[in-house]
Motif scaffolding. Sequence first.
Motif, short mmCIF file in Angstrom:
data_model
loop_
_atom_site.label_atom_id
_atom_site.label_comp_id
_atom_site.label_asym_id
_atom_site.label_seq_id
_atom_site.Cartn_x
_atom_site.Cartn_y
_atom_site.Cartn_z
N VAL A 1 0.83 -1.21 0.00
CA VAL A 1 0.00 0.00 0.00
C VAL A 1 0.86 1.26 0.00
O VAL A 1 0.55 2.25 -0.66
N GLY A 2 1.99 1.23 0.74
CA GLY A 2 2.88 2.39 0.77
C GLY A 2 3.43 2.74 -0.60
O GLY A 2 3.58 3.93 -0.94
N PHE A 3 3.73 1.73 -1.42
CA PHE A 3 4.23 2.00 -2.77
C PHE A 3 3.14 2.62 -3.66
O PHE A 3 3.43 3.49 -4.48
N ILE A 4 1.90 2.19 -3.48
CA ILE A 4 0.81 2.77 -4.26
C ILE A 4 0.62 4.24 -3.88
O ILE A 4 0.46 5.12 -4.76
N ILE A 5 0.65 4.53 -2.59
CA ILE A 5 0.53 5.92 -2.13
C ILE A 5 1.67 6.77 -2.70
O ILE A 5 1.45 7.90 -3.17
N SER A 6 2.88 6.24 -2.69
CA SER A 6 4.04 6.98 -3.21
C SER A 6 3.92 7.21 -4.71
O SER A 6 4.25 8.30 -5.20
N ALA A 7 3.46 6.21 -5.44
CA ALA A 7 3.32 6.35 -6.90
C ALA A 7 2.33 7.45 -7.25
O ALA A 7 2.61 8.31 -8.10
N ILE A 8 1.18 7.44 -6.61
CA ILE A 8 0.15 8.46 -6.89
C ILE A 8 0.65 9.85 -6.50
O ILE A 8 0.50 10.83 -7.25
N SER A 9 1.29 9.95 -5.33
CA SER A 9 1.76 11.25 -4.85
C SER A 9 2.86 11.82 -5.75
O SER A 9 2.86 13.01 -6.07
N ALA A 10 3.81 10.97 -6.15
CA ALA A 10 4.90 11.43 -7.02
C ALA A 10 4.38 11.90 -8.36
O ALA A 10 4.86 12.89 -8.93
N LEU A 11 3.38 11.21 -8.89
CA LEU A 11 2.80 11.61 -10.17
C LEU A 11 2.07 12.95 -10.05
O LEU A 11 2.17 13.81 -10.94
N LEU A 12 1.35 13.15 -8.96
CA LEU A 12 0.60 14.39 -8.77
C LEU A 12 1.53 15.59 -8.59
O LEU A 12 1.26 16.67 -9.12
N ILE A 13 2.62 15.43 -7.84
CA ILE A 13 3.51 16.56 -7.58
C ILE A 13 4.38 16.87 -8.80
O ILE A 13 4.88 18.00 -8.94
N ALA A 14 4.58 15.90 -9.69
CA ALA A 14 5.38 16.15 -10.89
C ALA A 14 4.69 17.15 -11.81
O ALA A 14 5.36 17.93 -12.51
N PHE A 15 3.36 17.15 -11.81
CA PHE A 15 2.62 18.04 -12.72
C PHE A 15 2.89 19.52 -12.45
O PHE A 15 3.22 20.27 -13.38
N PRO A 16 2.78 20.04 -11.22
CA PRO A 16 3.10 21.46 -11.00
C PRO A 16 4.58 21.78 -11.22
O PRO A 16 4.90 22.90 -11.64
N ILE A 17 5.49 20.84 -10.95
CA ILE A 17 6.92 21.12 -11.18
C ILE A 17 7.18 21.35 -12.66
O ILE A 17 7.98 22.23 -13.04
N LEU A 18 6.51 20.60 -13.52
CA LEU A 18 6.69 20.76 -14.96
C LEU A 18 6.20 22.11 -15.46
O LEU A 18 6.57 22.55 -16.56
N GLY A 19 5.38 22.81 -14.67
CA GLY A 19 4.85 24.10 -15.10
C GLY A 19 5.78 25.26 -14.87
O GLY A 19 5.57 26.35 -15.44
N PHE A 20 6.83 25.11 -14.07
CA PHE A 20 7.74 26.23 -13.80
C PHE A 20 8.62 26.51 -15.02
O PHE A 20 8.95 25.61 -15.79
N ALA A 21 8.98 27.79 -15.17
CA ALA A 21 9.82 28.22 -16.29
C ALA A 21 11.27 27.82 -16.05
O ALA A 21 11.63 27.31 -14.98
N ARG A 22 12.11 28.09 -17.04
CA ARG A 22 13.54 27.76 -16.94
C ARG A 22 14.16 28.43 -15.72
O ARG A 22 15.04 27.89 -15.08
N GLU A 23 13.73 29.66 -15.43
CA GLU A 23 14.14 30.36 -14.22
C GLU A 23 13.02 31.29 -13.79
O GLU A 23 12.13 31.63 -14.60
N LEU A 24 13.01 31.68 -12.54
CA LEU A 24 11.97 32.56 -12.03
C LEU A 24 12.22 33.99 -12.48
O LEU A 24 13.36 34.37 -12.77
N PRO A 25 11.18 34.83 -12.54
CA PRO A 25 11.35 36.21 -13.02
C PRO A 25 12.37 37.02 -12.23
O PRO A 25 13.04 37.89 -12.79
N GLU A 26 12.51 36.76 -10.92
CA GLU A 26 13.43 37.56 -10.11
C GLU A 26 14.85 36.99 -10.07
O GLU A 26 15.69 37.52 -9.34
N ALA A 27 15.14 35.96 -10.83
CA ALA A 27 16.44 35.30 -10.75
C ALA A 27 17.58 36.24 -11.17
O ALA A 27 18.62 36.29 -10.51
#
Length: 690
Positions: free
Chosen positions: A266-292
Amino acid sequence: MEKHNVQDFEEPGENLKHKIEDEDDADKLLCGYGACTPRWLQGFHNAKCLLLVLGICAFIQSFVVNAIFPVGLSTLERRFKMTSTHTGIISSWYDFAVLLVVFPVCHWGNNGHKGRWIGWGGVIMALGSLICALPHWMVDIYHPDGNSLTNQTDFGQCVNRDDPECAGKPHSSWFNPYFWMFILGQTLHGVGSTPLFSIGTTYMDENVSQKASPVYLAIHAVLTSFGPVIGVFAGGFLLNLYDDFDRVDRIPMERSDPRWVGAWWVGFIISAISALLIAFPILGFARELPEAKRHRAKDVNQCHIANGDVNAKAPRDLTKLPACVWKILSNPTFLVCIFVGIFESIIINGFAAFMPKILETLLSTNPTLASYLSSVVIFAAATGVMVGGTIIRQLKLQVGGMLKMIIVCHFFALIFTTGLLSHCPQREFVGINLGYEDLNIEKSHDFSIASKCNADCHCKMEWNPVCDRNTGHMYYSACHAGCTAMTKNQGATEWSGCGCLTSNNTFHNLIHGIKEHPDVLNQGYCHQDCGYREYILMITLFVTVVASFASGIPTQQIMLRVVPFDQRTLALGVNWTFVRLLGFIPGGILFGVIIDTACLEWGESCGKATSCLVYDPFKLSWTITGLAIVCKLLSILATIIGYMTYRPSDLDNAGSIQTVDSHCHTALHLVVNDDRLPEQAIIHASYGHM
């Protein structure tokens, strides 16, 4: 006619040009997915949100790799007929997977879109967790061995029995398909998490100011350390659920049954779903932030003179990569950080892998309580990284000051490490470290759990200790104590008719002048009161961990500062390679060997030794304390050498940054100024050289 300066007419045009270029850059630095960059989403495009998503991703990685896997290893052995060698290889394979890909990831990831590399790494990590859970549905429904089910009259007492335990018993094999499934899952875990801890560090560092970077990276480390804490409790809870609760109508056994297999998957299933969900917002960030770019304009060049060109670029051509790596390794301060990381990782990985077993032995407690105490140590690690990051932020430390801080931290850790010598007394096991006639066995004595009182019992070599609460003595099992009858008293198992107990007590009572007491043994270990020793050990261990981890953030900051800006990712890859190869991997093996040398009694199955059953706490405490002291002394020596050889490149030119540290040569002065604009620093330096 009024005269006008030509620049008055040219400057608006130049400003307009720069403004257009800035607007074009701003269009490229929008948060979103392709052409989908809604305005409301840009409110989340900042360093705090980036820290949050990267921290959650690191939490998930440490949750599955450092908690769910270790907690369930013994369950996997029982469920899939694997040996400890199999599960040991599975556990270590994560580090080998990281070693295989760290250089390619750092090389191509540094030249690419860091956010997308980390995001897709999260997807790969999710796939690895899913593959680790698949064997649950590939294997048949769990049916424990039926020998003990069919013979209800044999419950481990002293009785004349046959010895069928090795007949027809399945042996584990390297061709076990489930073993290779877990190897594949751990490989994907290692590959997927490599961008997070190599590229992710520089991705966060380059998007915040040098002053804020230590605090951001410390918070990231704290979120990472919470993964094992939550994972230990979650893994323990899930193992209380039956393995096939989703495929059976009735659970066939009680949780107290030694054949029980918990819901490890069950722990592996929870980890798989969580890792997939958090990957989506990370993919939305630009190459660098505007204030970089604004933050980089304030950066102070602390690069070592060996890598003096702060604008040196990481090579895009693979053929030039070895020369660049050699240039980084020629930096003595960076090399010192690698050595310190190796010495510290030997201790950290060894303690992380065996902390429950070490505390269980030193404090003479049970595995469950030892696991909970181990989580306290993880809280100490989180406290340490926050303390380290805060000190750097508040005192505005540069490289020289951070090297001094590392020396101070390791010195405190060295002193409090000796608290490990405060341990509980050795438990008294009859036939192991205590004779059946109540006499202590000499170290060189060839002891045996067999005796005249259990010669006719035909006992199985199954570790199931029982306790004599009146004397504090324990026996290998009820059978080895010569017990013939078992009763249940308010849920507790009691044994009576114990022949060895009668003979032992008669001799014990004559020596110590104790009155006769009931001939009863209780299932399990005897409780042992350690008194003040337990508190000394836990407090000193807590301080040691805080001090050790407080030095981690300055070490990381130094590695980021003493190499050129564009080569930081490659430098971290070099560091990860050496630390994993010479620190983490051999550290766990070295601790395992040291712990095995303190073993008093080995388990036995079919004539072959299995795991250790009883340890000598005195020998264990001295050996691990000795190793920790040696590693701490080497870390202090390496850091002193690093401080003596550090020479920033800015000291050789007119743009030298004059800091508070530059005007004070006392060994304890740590404070420096590092948050001024480059123009202000150059003007200040120019007046200083006039």
